[in-house]
Scaffold this motif. Sequence first.
Motif, PDB file in Angstrom:
ATOM      1  N   THR A   2       0.845  -1.183   0.000  1.00 43.94           N
ATOM      2  CA  THR A   2       0.000   0.000   0.000  1.00 43.94           C
ATOM      3  C   THR A   2       0.885   1.239   0.000  1.00 43.94           C
ATOM      4  O   THR A   2       1.650   1.449   0.936  1.00 43.94           O
ATOM      5  CB  THR A   2      -0.906   0.018   1.252  1.00 43.94           C
ATOM      6  N   GLU A   4       2.304   4.810   0.606  1.00 40.17           N
ATOM      7  CA  GLU A   4       2.115   5.751   1.716  1.00 40.17           C
ATOM      8  C   GLU A   4       2.465   7.158   1.250  1.00 40.17           C
ATOM      9  O   GLU A   4       1.695   8.096   1.438  1.00 40.17           O
ATOM     10  CB  GLU A   4       2.994   5.345   2.892  1.00 40.17           C
ATOM     11  N   THR A   8       7.496   5.792  -0.231  1.00 38.97           N
ATOM     12  CA  THR A   8       7.351   4.764   0.798  1.00 38.97           C
ATOM     13  C   THR A   8       6.053   3.986   0.607  1.00 38.97           C
ATOM     14  O   THR A   8       5.083   4.501   0.050  1.00 38.97           O
ATOM     15  CB  THR A   8       7.360   5.367   2.216  1.00 38.97           C
ATOM     16  N   SER A   9       6.059   2.747   1.076  1.00 36.73           N
ATOM     17  CA  SER A   9       4.881   1.883   1.017  1.00 36.73           C
ATOM     18  C   SER A   9       4.800   1.054   2.280  1.00 36.73           C
ATOM     19  O   SER A   9       5.806   0.834   2.956  1.00 36.73           O
ATOM     20  CB  SER A   9       4.969   0.926  -0.179  1.00 36.73           C
ATOM     21  N   HIS A  10       3.610   0.597   2.570  1.00 30.14           N
ATOM     22  CA  HIS A  10       3.413  -0.384   3.631  1.00 30.14           C
ATOM     23  C   HIS A  10       3.332  -1.746   2.965  1.00 30.14           C
ATOM     24  O   HIS A  10       2.683  -1.905   1.936  1.00 30.14           O
ATOM     25  CB  HIS A  10       2.112  -0.125   4.398  1.00 30.14           C
ATOM     26  N   TYR A  11       3.989  -2.716   3.538  1.00 27.68           N
ATOM     27  CA  TYR A  11       3.972  -4.070   2.984  1.00 27.68           C
ATOM     28  C   TYR A  11       3.369  -4.982   4.043  1.00 27.68           C
ATOM     29  O   TYR A  11       3.957  -5.203   5.093  1.00 27.68           O
ATOM     30  CB  TYR A  11       5.399  -4.505   2.645  1.00 27.68           C
ATOM     31  N   PHE A  12       2.182  -5.486   3.775  1.00 30.01           N
ATOM     32  CA  PHE A  12       1.498  -6.373   4.708  1.00 30.01           C
ATOM     33  C   PHE A  12       1.732  -7.813   4.273  1.00 30.01           C
ATOM     34  O   PHE A  12       1.678  -8.123   3.086  1.00 30.01           O
ATOM     35  CB  PHE A  12      -0.001  -6.079   4.717  1.00 30.01           C
TER      36      PHE A  12
END
Length: 94
Positions: A2, A4, A8-12
């Motif tokens: 996702t 951000e 940058t990104s969020h990695y779930f």
Amino acid sequence: MTPETESTSHYFFQQSHGFALDDPSVTENLTRSVLAGFQEDKDIILAQQRILDLDPEAPMLAMRMDTALSSFRTMVEKAIAEERGEPAGRAAVG
């Protein structure tokens, strides 16, 4: 993943297992292994980003190991084009 910010990104992620469910040490060991792998990836990705930041206009070179990523990007572009009502292959991802 996702996004951000622009960089940058969020990695779930999750890791499940269907064996030794009565042994919490199995889950703990799997968790440690997965986190160690992600930390190695993170270190490499951050190093790559530092190099890319030195010359953001440098062309990217596709490699055979990038085939899965390329296929994913094509699928995303197609989905975006369909959502916008555009012909496939004409969507701008950005």
